[in-house]
Motif scaffolding. Structure first.
Motif, PDB file in Angstrom:
ATOM      1  N   ALA A 154      24.101   2.163  -7.373  1.00  0.00           N
ATOM      2  CA  ALA A 154      22.762   1.673  -7.017  1.00  0.00           C
ATOM      3  C   ALA A 154      21.781   1.929  -8.158  1.00  0.00           C
ATOM      4  O   ALA A 154      21.728   3.042  -8.698  1.00  0.00           O
ATOM      5  CB  ALA A 154      22.268   2.375  -5.752  1.00  0.00           C
ATOM      6  N   PRO A 155      21.002   0.935  -8.542  1.00  0.00           N
ATOM      7  CA  PRO A 155      20.039   1.139  -9.632  1.00  0.00           C
ATOM      8  C   PRO A 155      18.880   2.040  -9.207  1.00  0.00           C
ATOM      9  O   PRO A 155      18.540   2.128  -8.025  1.00  0.00           O
ATOM     10  CB  PRO A 155      19.536  -0.277  -9.918  1.00  0.00           C
ATOM     11  CG  PRO A 155      19.705  -1.007  -8.617  1.00  0.00           C
ATOM     12  CD  PRO A 155      20.946  -0.435  -7.990  1.00  0.00           C
ATOM     13  N   TRP A 156      18.289   2.705 -10.186  1.00  0.00           N
ATOM     14  CA  TRP A 156      17.065   3.485  -9.959  1.00  0.00           C
ATOM     15  C   TRP A 156      15.884   2.558 -10.222  1.00  0.00           C
ATOM     16  O   TRP A 156      15.669   2.113 -11.339  1.00  0.00           O
ATOM     17  CB  TRP A 156      17.037   4.700 -10.871  1.00  0.00           C
ATOM     18  CG  TRP A 156      18.033   5.750 -10.481  1.00  0.00           C
ATOM     19  CD1 TRP A 156      19.366   5.775 -10.770  1.00  0.00           C
ATOM     20  CD2 TRP A 156      17.773   6.896  -9.658  1.00  0.00           C
ATOM     21  NE1 TRP A 156      19.958   6.874 -10.191  1.00  0.00           N
ATOM     22  CE2 TRP A 156      18.997   7.590  -9.515  1.00  0.00           C
ATOM     23  CE3 TRP A 156      16.634   7.423  -9.053  1.00  0.00           C
ATOM     24  CZ2 TRP A 156      19.109   8.766  -8.774  1.00  0.00           C
ATOM     25  CZ3 TRP A 156      16.735   8.589  -8.328  1.00  0.00           C
ATOM     26  CH2 TRP A 156      17.973   9.263  -8.190  1.00  0.00           C
ATOM     27  N   GLU A 157      15.110   2.294  -9.172  1.00  0.00           N
ATOM     28  CA  GLU A 157      14.029   1.316  -9.241  1.00  0.00           C
ATOM     29  C   GLU A 157      12.677   2.023  -9.356  1.00  0.00           C
ATOM     30  O   GLU A 157      12.467   3.063  -8.724  1.00  0.00           O
ATOM     31  CB  GLU A 157      14.020   0.460  -7.982  1.00  0.00           C
ATOM     32  CG  GLU A 157      15.354  -0.161  -7.633  1.00  0.00           C
ATOM     33  CD  GLU A 157      15.362  -0.687  -6.215  1.00  0.00           C
ATOM     34  OE1 GLU A 157      14.653  -1.693  -5.971  1.00  0.00           O
ATOM     35  OE2 GLU A 157      16.031  -0.093  -5.356  1.00  0.00           O
ATOM     36  N   PRO A 158      11.760   1.484 -10.117  1.00  0.00           N
ATOM     37  CA  PRO A 158      10.426   2.115 -10.222  1.00  0.00           C
ATOM     38  C   PRO A 158       9.669   2.030  -8.899  1.00  0.00           C
ATOM     39  O   PRO A 158       9.738   1.020  -8.183  1.00  0.00           O
ATOM     40  CB  PRO A 158       9.740   1.286 -11.317  1.00  0.00           C
ATOM     41  CG  PRO A 158      10.458  -0.019 -11.343  1.00  0.00           C
ATOM     42  CD  PRO A 158      11.876   0.271 -10.949  1.00  0.00           C
ATOM     43  N   LEU A 159       8.968   3.123  -8.570  1.00  0.00           N
ATOM     44  CA  LEU A 159       8.150   3.123  -7.374  1.00  0.00           C
ATOM     45  C   LEU A 159       6.948   2.198  -7.526  1.00  0.00           C
ATOM     46  O   LEU A 159       6.493   1.589  -6.545  1.00  0.00           O
ATOM     47  CB  LEU A 159       7.664   4.531  -7.057  1.00  0.00           C
ATOM     48  CG  LEU A 159       8.733   5.547  -6.639  1.00  0.00           C
ATOM     49  CD1 LEU A 159       8.087   6.924  -6.460  1.00  0.00           C
ATOM     50  CD2 LEU A 159       9.442   5.134  -5.379  1.00  0.00           C
ATOM     51  N   SER A 160       6.422   2.102  -8.715  1.00  0.00           N
ATOM     52  CA  SER A 160       5.249   1.260  -8.924  1.00  0.00           C
ATOM     53  C   SER A 160       5.579  -0.181  -8.610  1.00  0.00           C
ATOM     54  O   SER A 160       6.578  -0.712  -9.110  1.00  0.00           O
ATOM     55  CB  SER A 160       4.763   1.375 -10.385  1.00  0.00           C
ATOM     56  OG  SER A 160       4.428   2.711 -10.677  1.00  0.00           O
ATOM     57  N   PRO A 161       4.785  -0.840  -7.759  1.00  0.00           N
ATOM     58  CA  PRO A 161       5.061  -2.237  -7.396  1.00  0.00           C
ATOM     59  C   PRO A 161       5.038  -3.144  -8.619  1.00  0.00           C
ATOM     60  O   PRO A 161       4.316  -2.889  -9.574  1.00  0.00           O
ATOM     61  CB  PRO A 161       3.939  -2.597  -6.429  1.00  0.00           C
ATOM     62  CG  PRO A 161       3.324  -1.298  -6.009  1.00  0.00           C
ATOM     63  CD  PRO A 161       3.582  -0.321  -7.094  1.00  0.00           C
ATOM     64  N   ALA A 181       0.834  -1.205   0.000  1.00  0.00           N
ATOM     65  CA  ALA A 181       0.000   0.000   0.000  1.00  0.00           C
ATOM     66  C   ALA A 181       0.866   1.252   0.000  1.00  0.00           C
ATOM     67  O   ALA A 181       0.620   2.193  -0.767  1.00  0.00           O
ATOM     68  CB  ALA A 181      -0.936  -0.007   1.206  1.00  0.00           C
ATOM     69  N   VAL A 182       1.895   1.278   0.846  1.00  0.00           N
ATOM     70  CA  VAL A 182       2.748   2.466   0.937  1.00  0.00           C
ATOM     71  C   VAL A 182       3.468   2.710  -0.383  1.00  0.00           C
ATOM     72  O   VAL A 182       3.550   3.852  -0.862  1.00  0.00           O
ATOM     73  CB  VAL A 182       3.761   2.313   2.088  1.00  0.00           C
ATOM     74  CG1 VAL A 182       4.771   3.453   2.076  1.00  0.00           C
ATOM     75  CG2 VAL A 182       3.041   2.265   3.434  1.00  0.00           C
ATOM     76  N   ARG A 183       3.942   1.648  -0.998  1.00  0.00           N
ATOM     77  CA  ARG A 183       4.638   1.826  -2.276  1.00  0.00           C
ATOM     78  C   ARG A 183       3.677   2.350  -3.346  1.00  0.00           C
ATOM     79  O   ARG A 183       4.046   3.202  -4.165  1.00  0.00           O
ATOM     80  CB  ARG A 183       5.265   0.499  -2.709  1.00  0.00           C
ATOM     81  CG  ARG A 183       6.194   0.628  -3.890  1.00  0.00           C
ATOM     82  CD  ARG A 183       7.095  -0.559  -4.009  1.00  0.00           C
ATOM     83  NE  ARG A 183       7.965  -0.453  -5.171  1.00  0.00           N
ATOM     84  CZ  ARG A 183       8.955  -1.290  -5.431  1.00  0.00           C
ATOM     85  NH1 ARG A 183       9.222  -2.295  -4.602  1.00  0.00           N
ATOM     86  NH2 ARG A 183       9.697  -1.136  -6.510  1.00  0.00           N
ATOM     87  N   GLY A 184       2.447   1.867  -3.318  1.00  0.00           N
ATOM     88  CA  GLY A 184       1.461   2.376  -4.263  1.00  0.00           C
ATOM     89  C   GLY A 184       1.168   3.851  -4.041  1.00  0.00           C
ATOM     90  O   GLY A 184       1.034   4.619  -5.005  1.00  0.00           O
ATOM     91  N   TRP A 185       1.094   4.283  -2.773  1.00  0.00           N
ATOM     92  CA  TRP A 185       0.846   5.697  -2.478  1.00  0.00           C
ATOM     93  C   TRP A 185       2.044   6.549  -2.890  1.00  0.00           C
ATOM     94  O   TRP A 185       1.880   7.678  -3.355  1.00  0.00           O
ATOM     95  CB  TRP A 185       0.554   5.879  -0.996  1.00  0.00           C
ATOM     96  CG  TRP A 185      -0.684   5.150  -0.552  1.00  0.00           C
ATOM     97  CD1 TRP A 185      -1.768   4.809  -1.329  1.00  0.00           C
ATOM     98  CD2 TRP A 185      -0.970   4.655   0.760  1.00  0.00           C
ATOM     99  NE1 TRP A 185      -2.696   4.131  -0.588  1.00  0.00           N
ATOM    100  CE2 TRP A 185      -2.242   4.023   0.711  1.00  0.00           C
ATOM    101  CE3 TRP A 185      -0.283   4.672   1.965  1.00  0.00           C
ATOM    102  CZ2 TRP A 185      -2.824   3.428   1.833  1.00  0.00           C
ATOM    103  CZ3 TRP A 185      -0.859   4.080   3.091  1.00  0.00           C
ATOM    104  CH2 TRP A 185      -2.116   3.471   3.014  1.00  0.00           C
ATOM    105  N   MET A 186       3.242   6.020  -2.729  1.00  0.00           N
ATOM    106  CA  MET A 186       4.436   6.745  -3.168  1.00  0.00           C
ATOM    107  C   MET A 186       4.409   6.955  -4.679  1.00  0.00           C
ATOM    108  O   MET A 186       4.686   8.054  -5.178  1.00  0.00           O
ATOM    109  CB  MET A 186       5.694   5.983  -2.747  1.00  0.00           C
ATOM    110  CG  MET A 186       5.920   5.943  -1.244  1.00  0.00           C
ATOM    111  SD  MET A 186       7.182   4.723  -0.741  1.00  0.00           S
ATOM    112  CE  MET A 186       8.666   5.437  -1.470  1.00  0.00           C
TER     113      MET A 186
END
Length: 271
Positions: free
Chosen positions: A264-271, A69-74
């Protein structure tokens, strides 16, 4: 990439500045948070940020963190753009008179303008202070900003904290510090908030074969180092003076830290 419009989401819904939940956050100094930079809807060190939030939730609320949920809100707040993102966990039902009463945590996700990488070097003043509960990135930030203000009143840019006994160096107000002896990076070992940027740099330096050491560092040792630097989520910044001691901005160190930060890689916020 577009810069996002400032947004504040409380448990996934637009936050009401007049609402009881935000009043609770403002009036009750109990909660924890993490901050990160987002570029194109991506961020570095997401696992470290969620580890920080997870540990804070257990210690302050005895509750798990709904990471999906938190990752989705981010991702919702960042909207695929560039921003500074802060995730604050508190509880509108928390009552300091009954701190053991179980409460449901609330999550405030705030997106604001992206912070540029720090461009100017830092001149810092040594000040005696250890943050309380240093293992948590908690919302009790008053002493940090008070010491920064006092340092600026004395003509410096910021404050560097040491203990009052052995004069061991711990950290800056909102950043960690590292030193360069010409061969290795030395990280001070002392009670302090271990930042995500510090940990990512340590991983990047190790991957690039740069020697590192974690050990207590006293104020008396500072003249033996060739350079110093500060790091936090906004980037790496040379520290060119600690009290009356001057350090050069070492190009060799800067190149090593830039390479480590890029690891460090840049990772997508979207789960």
């Amino acid at each position: 990439m577009d810069t996002v419009t400032p947004v504040h989401l409380l448990d996934g819904l637009p936050a009401d500045a007049e609402g009881a939940a935000l009043r609770a956050l403002a009036l009750t100094n109990y909660g924890h948070f993490t901050s990160l930079q987002v570029r194109g809807g991506r961020a570095q060190g997401l696992a470290l940020h969620f580890e920080r939030l997870r540990l804070g939730n257990v210690e302050l609320f005895d509750e798990p963190l709904d990471e999906d949920a938190v990752r989705g809100w981010m991702a919702q707040a960042a909207a695929g753009g560039d921003c500074s993102l802060r995730v604050t966990v508190f509880a509108r039902g928390f009552d300091h008179r009954q701190p053991l009463r179980r409460v449901a945590p609330d999550v405030l996700v705030s997106a604001s303008a992206p912070a540029p990488a720090p461009a100017s070097p830092l001149r810092v003043q040594v000040r005696h202070f250890f943050r309380p509960v240093p293992q948590l990135k908690h919302v009790g930030t008053f002493p940090l900003f008070h010491h920064r203000r006092q340092a600026q009143m004395a003509g410096f840019d910021d404050a560097l904290f040491v203990d009052g006994g052995q004069a061991r160096i711990s950290e800056g107000t909102v950043w960690n510090i590292g030193f360069w002896d010409g061969v290795r990076v030395v990280w001070p070992q002392a009670p302090a908030l271990r930042g995500t940027a510090e940990r990512l740099l340590q991983l990047g330096l190790a991957a690039n074969g740069v020697a590192q050491e974690i050990r207590p560092v006293s104020v008396d040792e500072l003249p033996a180092f060739r350079a110093a630097f500060a790091c936090n989520a906004n980037g790496v910044q040379p520290v060119v003076a600690i009290d009356e001691l001057d350090y050069p901005d070492e190009p060799e160190l800067r190149a090593l830290l830039d390479a480590a930060a890029a690891h460090a890689p840049w990772e997508p916020l979207s789960p």
